[in-house]
Design a protein around this motif. Sequence first.
Motif, PDB file in Angstrom:
ATOM      1  N   THR A  68     -84.907  58.626   2.441  1.00  0.00           N
ATOM      2  CA  THR A  68     -84.076  59.919   2.100  1.00  0.00           C
ATOM      3  C   THR A  68     -84.715  60.966   2.709  1.00  0.00           C
ATOM      4  N   ALA A  69     -86.056  60.994   2.677  1.00  0.00           N
ATOM      5  CA  ALA A  69     -86.818  62.079   3.323  1.00  0.00           C
ATOM      6  C   ALA A  69     -86.764  61.996   4.876  1.00  0.00           C
ATOM      7  N   LEU A  70     -86.723  60.698   5.519  1.00  0.00           N
ATOM      8  CA  LEU A  70     -86.404  60.548   6.979  1.00  0.00           C
ATOM      9  C   LEU A  70     -84.920  60.968   7.466  1.00  0.00           C
ATOM     10  N   ILE A  71     -84.156  60.637   6.602  1.00  0.00           N
ATOM     11  CA  ILE A  71     -82.628  60.863   7.017  1.00  0.00           C
ATOM     12  C   ILE A  71     -82.445  62.473   6.687  1.00  0.00           C
ATOM     13  N   TRP A  72     -83.190  63.111   5.752  1.00  0.00           N
ATOM     14  CA  TRP A  72     -83.225  64.639   5.645  1.00  0.00           C
ATOM     15  C   TRP A  72     -83.838  65.257   6.999  1.00  0.00           C
ATOM     16  N   LEU A  73     -84.789  64.955   7.351  1.00  0.00           N
ATOM     17  CA  LEU A  73     -85.438  65.461   8.641  1.00  0.00           C
ATOM     18  C   LEU A  73     -84.656  65.334  10.015  1.00  0.00           C
ATOM     19  N   ASP A  74     -83.649  64.297   9.814  1.00  0.00           N
ATOM     20  CA  ASP A  74     -82.984  64.267  10.883  1.00  0.00           C
ATOM     21  C   ASP A  74     -81.774  65.227  10.684  1.00  0.00           C
ATOM     22  N   GLY A  75     -82.085  66.514  10.974  1.00  0.00           N
ATOM     23  CA  GLY A  75     -80.772  67.327  11.093  1.00  0.00           C
ATOM     24  C   GLY A  75     -80.855  68.352  10.016  1.00  0.00           C
ATOM     25  N   ARG A  76     -81.650  67.885   8.725  1.00  0.00           N
ATOM     26  CA  ARG A  76     -81.629  68.864   7.685  1.00  0.00           C
ATOM     27  C   ARG A  76     -80.450  69.280   7.185  1.00  0.00           C
ATOM     28  N   ARG A  77     -79.491  68.369   7.105  1.00  0.00           N
ATOM     29  CA  ARG A  77     -77.920  68.607   6.720  1.00  0.00           C
ATOM     30  C   ARG A  77     -77.621  68.950   5.232  1.00  0.00           C
ATOM     31  N   ILE A  78     -78.687  68.351   4.422  1.00  0.00           N
ATOM     32  CA  ILE A  78     -78.334  68.602   2.894  1.00  0.00           C
ATOM     33  C   ILE A  78     -79.531  69.474   2.479  1.00  0.00           C
ATOM     34  N   PRO A  79     -79.210  70.269   1.476  1.00  0.00           N
ATOM     35  CA  PRO A  79     -80.374  71.172   0.968  1.00  0.00           C
ATOM     36  C   PRO A  79     -81.189  70.332   0.431  1.00  0.00           C
ATOM     37  N   ARG A  80     -82.701  70.570   0.660  1.00  0.00           N
ATOM     38  CA  ARG A  80     -83.702  69.515   0.162  1.00  0.00           C
ATOM     39  C   ARG A  80     -83.809  69.603  -1.321  1.00  0.00           C
ATOM     40  N   ALA A  81     -83.455  70.740  -1.991  1.00  0.00           N
ATOM     41  CA  ALA A  81     -83.517  70.994  -3.506  1.00  0.00           C
ATOM     42  C   ALA A  81     -82.665  70.021  -4.070  1.00  0.00           C
ATOM     43  N   GLU A  82     -81.556  69.717  -3.317  1.00  0.00           N
ATOM     44  CA  GLU A  82     -80.507  68.748  -3.906  1.00  0.00           C
ATOM     45  C   GLU A  82     -80.978  67.194  -3.885  1.00  0.00           C
ATOM     46  N   LEU A  83     -81.656  67.070  -2.979  1.00  0.00           N
ATOM     47  CA  LEU A  83     -82.332  65.773  -2.706  1.00  0.00           C
ATOM     48  C   LEU A  83     -83.540  65.581  -3.646  1.00  0.00           C
ATOM     49  N   GLU A  84     -83.882  66.646  -3.958  1.00  0.00           N
ATOM     50  CA  GLU A  84     -85.376  66.133  -4.936  1.00  0.00           C
ATOM     51  C   GLU A  84     -84.654  66.176  -6.383  1.00  0.00           C
ATOM     52  N   VAL A  85     -83.713  66.807  -6.733  1.00  0.00           N
ATOM     53  CA  VAL A  85     -83.023  66.304  -7.902  1.00  0.00           C
ATOM     54  C   VAL A  85     -82.388  65.004  -7.753  1.00  0.00           C
ATOM     55  N   GLN A  86     -81.545  64.581  -6.754  1.00  0.00           N
ATOM     56  CA  GLN A  86     -81.053  63.309  -6.461  1.00  0.00           C
ATOM     57  C   GLN A  86     -81.934  62.317  -6.526  1.00  0.00           C
ATOM     58  N   LEU A  87     -83.011  62.285  -6.004  1.00  0.00           N
ATOM     59  CA  LEU A  87     -84.342  60.962  -6.037  1.00  0.00           C
ATOM     60  C   LEU A  87     -84.486  60.883  -7.576  1.00  0.00           C
ATOM     61  N   VAL A  88     -84.651  62.030  -8.337  1.00  0.00           N
ATOM     62  CA  VAL A  88     -85.045  61.900  -9.745  1.00  0.00           C
ATOM     63  C   VAL A  88     -83.895  60.984 -10.251  1.00  0.00           C
ATOM     64  N   HIS A  89     -82.697  61.408 -10.218  1.00  0.00           N
ATOM     65  CA  HIS A  89     -81.497  60.644 -10.392  1.00  0.00           C
ATOM     66  C   HIS A  89     -81.464  59.398  -9.947  1.00  0.00           C
TER      67      HIS A  89
END
Lengths: 221, 221
Positions: B155-176
Amino acid sequence: MGVEERRQQLIGVALDLFSRRSPDEVSIDEIATAAGISRPLVYHYFPGKLSLYEAALKRASEDLAGRFAEPHDGPLGVRLLRVMRRYFDFVDDHGPGFSALMRGGPAVGSSATNALIDSVRQAAYEQILSHLGVTDAPPRLELVVRSWISLAESTALIWLDGRRIPRAELEVQLVHDFAALAAVSAAHDEDMATLLKKMVEDEPADGPFAELVGRLIALGV
Amino acid sequence: MGVEERRQQLIGVALDLFSRRSPDEVSIDEIATAAGISRPLVYHYFPGKLSLYEAALKRASEDLAGRFAEPHDGPLGVRLLRVMRRYFDFVDDHGPGFSALMRGGPAVGSSATNALIDSVRQAAYEQILSHLGVTDAPPRLELVVRSWISLAESTALIWLDGRRIPRAELEVQLVHDFAALAAVSAAHDEDMATLLKKMVEDEPADGPFAELVGRLIALGV
């Protein structure tokens, strides 16, 4: 044997050896013996072990990429389950080589091998999108599909390390994981919610997706 | 400067450069210039770029492993969310270097670097088990935790590739995602079901786990 025929035979022999043991441990001498030819003759066809390894990996990659191809018939969950069975067949057949490759390491981390791994991931990604009826994936769908592919890889690697969980259970579980990751993403994003609804609306009551929902309800958490 | 002090300074300068660009692209000359010393003096402290890279990676690994340490206070979901924030802080600060390392490649795939990556994964794994109150994980729990760690990486690697999703959303999503993967496993296994029930029973109505359930119910899939 003709040149191309001999090359193909050597690739087959090498792939078999690289699948059964870590590629680091397989020597050119062993490949020559298994192929019934001399060591210099192996070098006549391949300049070194790395080029033979890359050729074997190319064949394995094409094999694996081909296993993601699935007819567009029947419920999505059932299609994905069939793909997971073929995926675990492959992992089962190539265990030690698959582990060594995916865990990285000096002998297997060339840019050519990384490109082959990426080509398999890309084939899996495109197949899944085609089954979802999507051509241009929005970022959140891309994330769900690509991160699930990496989850399938890590699940297979952990399974290979001792095989302590029946693989049939993991095949179903990965189908359920896909639905679960899509549901989490749908809980955060409207477009993903629309896609998830479309994904599950045609699923039969006895399919893998409905089975997961039934199991979770029975759990009563 | 003393020898050890100079070494530590060089490691810091190198880590900064290796974090901002792919390590392949960083030269010893550049590191020397950034440190304000001559190229031969760099070689006096480190025999080559690989040893300096490994020392920088060791420091980064210890930093990252330390970010998983979280007090055993409050709801599990909130603890995991705090860890995810620190994890994305790290990924954000070391983007290009993190990508190059985790995607593998000729310059970064040594057995020493792989051992460092594994040590971070192991630290994350042990931290999570300690928060779940488990010392000897059964195979299915080990699978959930380890495969979720790999999901956090991808998830972090895909995020780094363009940062097209806000990281705060991904932080919560990974907990979920963690809760979702645990729930799927619980749907397949009784021991995991018991653990899941224990995991969620103390979760508050406004915590991340309850939030996921609420969102999924609202979705009405």
